[in-house]
Design a protein around this motif. Structure first.
Motif, PDB file in Angstrom:
ATOM      1  N   GLU A  87       0.856  -1.179   0.000  1.00  0.00           N
ATOM      2  CA  GLU A  87       0.000   0.000   0.000  1.00  0.00           C
ATOM      3  C   GLU A  87       0.892   1.229   0.000  1.00  0.00           C
ATOM      4  O   GLU A  87       1.875   1.289   0.747  1.00  0.00           O
ATOM      5  CB  GLU A  87      -0.915   0.004   1.227  1.00  0.00           C
ATOM      6  N   VAL A  88       0.559   2.175  -0.874  1.00  0.00           N
ATOM      7  CA  VAL A  88       1.332   3.418  -0.965  1.00  0.00           C
ATOM      8  C   VAL A  88       0.399   4.592  -0.708  1.00  0.00           C
ATOM      9  O   VAL A  88      -0.770   4.568  -1.105  1.00  0.00           O
ATOM     10  CB  VAL A  88       2.039   3.558  -2.332  1.00  0.00           C
ATOM     11  N   ASN A  89       0.910   5.599  -0.040  1.00  0.00           N
ATOM     12  CA  ASN A  89       0.107   6.757   0.331  1.00  0.00           C
ATOM     13  C   ASN A  89       0.165   7.845  -0.736  1.00  0.00           C
ATOM     14  O   ASN A  89       0.591   8.966  -0.484  1.00  0.00           O
ATOM     15  CB  ASN A  89       0.557   7.284   1.700  1.00  0.00           C
TER      16      ASN A  89
ATOM     17  N   LEU B 273      -7.406   2.807  -2.934  1.00  0.00           N
ATOM     18  CA  LEU B 273      -7.864   2.522  -1.565  1.00  0.00           C
ATOM     19  C   LEU B 273      -8.314   3.825  -0.916  1.00  0.00           C
ATOM     20  O   LEU B 273      -8.029   4.080   0.244  1.00  0.00           O
ATOM     21  CB  LEU B 273      -6.740   1.878  -0.745  1.00  0.00           C
TER      22      LEU B 273
ATOM     23  N   LYS C 166       7.692   2.378  -2.734  1.00  0.00           N
ATOM     24  CA  LYS C 166       6.851   3.112  -1.781  1.00  0.00           C
ATOM     25  C   LYS C 166       7.602   4.314  -1.213  1.00  0.00           C
ATOM     26  O   LYS C 166       7.084   5.433  -1.194  1.00  0.00           O
ATOM     27  CB  LYS C 166       6.408   2.172  -0.652  1.00  0.00           C
TER      28      LYS C 166
ATOM     29  N   GLU D 272       6.357   8.080  -2.183  1.00  0.00           N
ATOM     30  CA  GLU D 272       5.798   8.835  -1.060  1.00  0.00           C
ATOM     31  C   GLU D 272       6.675  10.022  -0.692  1.00  0.00           C
ATOM     32  O   GLU D 272       6.157  11.082  -0.344  1.00  0.00           O
ATOM     33  CB  GLU D 272       5.598   7.928   0.151  1.00  0.00           C
TER      34      GLU D 272
ATOM     35  N   ALA E 263      -6.232   9.099  -1.589  1.00  0.00           N
ATOM     36  CA  ALA E 263      -4.786   9.310  -1.490  1.00  0.00           C
ATOM     37  C   ALA E 263      -4.036   8.054  -1.064  1.00  0.00           C
ATOM     38  O   ALA E 263      -2.963   8.134  -0.478  1.00  0.00           O
ATOM     39  CB  ALA E 263      -4.502  10.453  -0.516  1.00  0.00           C
ATOM     40  N   LYS E 264      -4.585   6.888  -1.381  1.00  0.00           N
ATOM     41  CA  LYS E 264      -3.927   5.632  -1.012  1.00  0.00           C
ATOM     42  C   LYS E 264      -4.215   4.608  -2.092  1.00  0.00           C
ATOM     43  O   LYS E 264      -5.314   4.551  -2.635  1.00  0.00           O
ATOM     44  CB  LYS E 264      -4.440   5.136   0.336  1.00  0.00           C
ATOM     45  N   SER E 265      -3.208   3.766  -2.397  1.00  0.00           N
ATOM     46  CA  SER E 265      -3.324   2.777  -3.463  1.00  0.00           C
ATOM     47  C   SER E 265      -2.655   1.477  -3.045  1.00  0.00           C
ATOM     48  O   SER E 265      -1.760   1.461  -2.208  1.00  0.00           O
ATOM     49  CB  SER E 265      -2.625   3.260  -4.737  1.00  0.00           C
ATOM     50  N   LYS E 266      -3.074   0.408  -3.702  1.00  0.00           N
ATOM     51  CA  LYS E 266      -2.430  -0.893  -3.536  1.00  0.00           C
ATOM     52  C   LYS E 266      -1.799  -1.266  -4.870  1.00  0.00           C
ATOM     53  O   LYS E 266      -2.455  -1.243  -5.906  1.00  0.00           O
ATOM     54  CB  LYS E 266      -3.459  -1.945  -3.129  1.00  0.00           C
TER      55      LYS E 266
END
Length: 147
Positions: free
Chosen positions: A8-10, A89, A130, A134, A92-95
């Motif tokens: 998961e990346v923000n 996700l 990540k 980020e 502002a969040k992704s997998k």
């Protein structure tokens, strides 16, 4: 051999996807990759070193859907294929999920696959991706075309 790893990346999914399309930046987060050259919209030339052995090959992008997926396969005798998917996700969040299949060549690659070295390597590369995306917060470029 097969590997599947996710992280998961923000950042928004578009940002994660756009950065991943900057294939020539792969050596910045992929430890064993020396270089990736984009030959055209669907072909990449890779140079990597694993276990002291230097390898060069071409990969063809077989599918590319903006902000969703990129699939590829090795050419010229390289038995490798893979898929990277991007899942939002929230805003502002992704997998990011990497799936790879390949045929290990030689004793080093076969032993490495058996003990999970390839899986650890992909996980560590995703950790560096990540950290890179980020810390920057924005992509270095984007390819929004479909294949």
């Amino acid at each position: 051999a097969k590997v599947e790893k996710s992280i998961e990346v923000n950042v928004p999914v578009a940002t994660a996807y756009n950065q991943w399309t900057q294939f020539e930046d792969f050596p910045k987060f992929m430890e064993n990759v020396e270089s990736v050259s984009q030959l055209d919209d669907t072909h990449l030339r890779w140079v990597a070193e694993y276990g002291g052995d230097r390898n060069e090959w071409t990969a063809e992008i077989t599918e590319q859907v903006p902000a969703q997926r990129i699939a590829w396969r090795g050419e010229g005798g390289v038995q490798q294929s893979g898929l990277v998917t991007f899942e939002p996700l929230g805003e502002a969040k992704s997998k990011v999920t990497v799936e790879m299949d390949w045929e290990p060549e030689g004793m080093k690659e076969k032993v490495g696959a058996m003990v999970g070295a390839d899986s650890r390597s992909v996980g560590e590369d995703l950790d560096r991706f990540k950290e890179m995306i980020e810390s920057r917060g924005v992509e270095t470029g984007a390819f929004r075309g479909s294949v």
